[in-house]
Design a protein around this motif. Structure first.
Motif, PDB file in Angstrom:
ATOM      1  N   ARG A 270      35.672  -6.475  -3.564  1.00 14.21           N
ATOM      2  CA  ARG A 270      34.350  -5.798  -3.683  1.00 14.21           C
ATOM      3  C   ARG A 270      33.752  -5.193  -2.227  1.00 14.21           C
ATOM      4  NH1 ARG A 270      31.350  -9.722  -8.095  1.00 14.21           N
ATOM      5  NH2 ARG A 270      32.665  -9.223  -9.815  1.00 14.21           N
ATOM      6  N   GLN A 271      34.156  -6.037  -1.021  1.00 16.64           N
ATOM      7  CA  GLN A 271      33.616  -5.623   0.287  1.00 16.64           C
ATOM      8  C   GLN A 271      34.469  -4.528   0.568  1.00 16.64           C
ATOM      9  OE1 GLN A 271      34.176  -9.136   2.609  1.00 16.64           O
ATOM     10  NE2 GLN A 271      32.155  -9.980   1.828  1.00 16.64           N
ATOM     11  N   ASN A 272      35.695  -4.487   0.233  1.00 13.65           N
ATOM     12  CA  ASN A 272      36.561  -3.387   0.643  1.00 13.65           C
ATOM     13  C   ASN A 272      36.187  -1.944  -0.058  1.00 13.65           C
ATOM     14  OD1 ASN A 272      38.176  -4.558   2.349  1.00 13.65           O
ATOM     15  ND2 ASN A 272      39.831  -5.128   0.698  1.00 13.65           N
ATOM     16  N   ASP A 273      35.795  -2.286  -1.495  1.00 15.86           N
ATOM     17  CA  ASP A 273      35.158  -0.943  -2.294  1.00 15.86           C
ATOM     18  C   ASP A 273      33.803  -0.377  -1.642  1.00 15.86           C
ATOM     19  OD1 ASP A 273      37.253  -1.153  -4.066  1.00 15.86           O
ATOM     20  OD2 ASP A 273      36.172  -2.433  -5.554  1.00 15.86           O
ATOM     21  N   ASP A 274      33.051  -1.633  -1.027  1.00 17.52           N
ATOM     22  CA  ASP A 274      31.737  -1.055  -0.661  1.00 17.52           C
ATOM     23  C   ASP A 274      32.184  -0.377   0.479  1.00 17.52           C
ATOM     24  OD1 ASP A 274      30.497  -2.410  -2.636  1.00 17.52           O
ATOM     25  OD2 ASP A 274      30.237  -4.273  -1.649  1.00 17.52           O
TER      26      ASP A 274
END
Length: 335
Positions: A270-274
């Motif tokens: 999710r951090q990578n997506d953000d």
């Protein structure tokens, strides 16, 4: 002394009877009668309060020290005049996900049983009441008391393991839900749950060896003094139940570790997506910023400055480039 004695009784042929109030006289009377024994239960006694029991029943000082200090791991010790066993009953509060443990120390002799309870989780009262309604079991003497206590403790382990498994399934569903897994408190909940499983393992794991000895399946199959040979199959049954509990606890521990790893992996994804989304929006904002910066320079001979359609053309170019970037990032899953 009466403040720490929960119950004290003499049992003949499996039935509770009246007898001398003096402990020494009661023990002497039981030793004269082969089918009688005295069972005294105490709750968190002090050294001074326990001193009389120690002298009357001839308890070993090392076992007495363990019984008074508590905080012992489950174990079985055999001395010249008695046998000493420590069990750790547990309780579980599903609403708070907290495993609490107590301690039960059991002294077994030729004609006596002394139980010392620490904490609120020990089922000794229920065990005594059940045995008093089953004289055919209680007539087997101190061995029957030890077996019934161990059986009650392990049976409750089975219940606690089932409750932990149910709550872990709910936690797993929450972690892998579209919205629940992203909570900042999820990792701390998983870790707290793992600590409760560790507390449970401290009670169940070390008890396996003492029960194996009582069941006659321990080292070299040596018989344990003060325990009837005919009781070994019953202790073997309790040991089998404990083995299943330990297997369940091992499975729960592995599963909660996997859930924690999966949650951390989810958070990383999710951090990578953000970061991709932020980068995409930054790239889309860079083009108008660049063109605005170029046309904001104070030069007389900038191209198309005096053309009537220069402003609409520039706005259309910006819109076209923004649409191209948006579709590109959307196609790659960045937006």
């Amino acid at each position: 002394m009466r403040s720490v004695i929960v119950d004290c009784a003499i049992y003949r042929e499996g039935r509770r009877t009246e007898g001398p109030e003096d402990l020494s006289d009661a023990l002497d009377l039981c030793r004269l009668e082969h089918d009688a024994f005295v069972w005294i239960g105490l709750y968190e006694p002090t050294e001074k309060e326990f001193d009389r029991v120690t002298r009357e029943f001839g308890l070993h000082p090392l076992a007495v020290e363990d019984a008074l200090k508590a905080h012992q791991r489950p174990k079985l010790e055999v001395y010249d005049d008695s046998m000493f066993m420590v069990l750790k009953p547990v309780g579980y509060e599903p609403k708070s996900d907290i495993v609490s443990s107590g301690e039960v120390m059991v002294f077994i002799g030729d004609s006596f049983v002394v139980t010392v309870r620490h904490g609120e989780e020990a089922p000794l009262g229920a065990v005594r009441r059940r045995l008093e309604h089953e004289p055919e079991i209680l007539r087997h003497g101190p061995t029957a008391v030890l077996y019934s206590i161990a059986d009650a403790v392990v049976d409750h382990y089975v219940d606690v393991a089932g409750e932990l498994g149910t709550d872990l399934e709910e936690l797993e569903a929450e972690v892998f839900s579209p919205t629940g897994g992203g909570s900042r408190h999820t990792a701390s909940r998983i870790y707290a749950f793992k600590r409760q499983i560790l507390e449970f393992r401290r009670a169940t794991g070390p008890l396996a060896q003492p029960l194996s000895r009582l069941a006659g399946t321990g080292m070299f199959g040596v018989r344990v003094p003060f325990v009837h040979d005919k009781a070994q199959p019953f202790f073997r049954d309790v040991s089998d139940h404990l083995t299943r509990v330990n297997e369940s606890v091992e499975g729960l521990d592995r599963l909660v570790s996997d859930i924690l790893s999966a949650h951390l992996a989810q958070m990383s994804v999710r951090q990578n997506d953000d970061m991709r989304k932020i980068s995409a929006w930054a790239a889309m904002a860079a083009i108008p910023t660049m063109l605005a910066g170029i046309y904001g320079m104070n030069f007389d001979h900038m191209p198309e400055l005096h053309w009537v359609w220069s402003y609409p053309a520039l706005v259309a170019l910006l819109a076209f480039l923004e649409v191209v970037l948006y579709r590109t990032f959307k196609h790659r899953g960045w937006l």
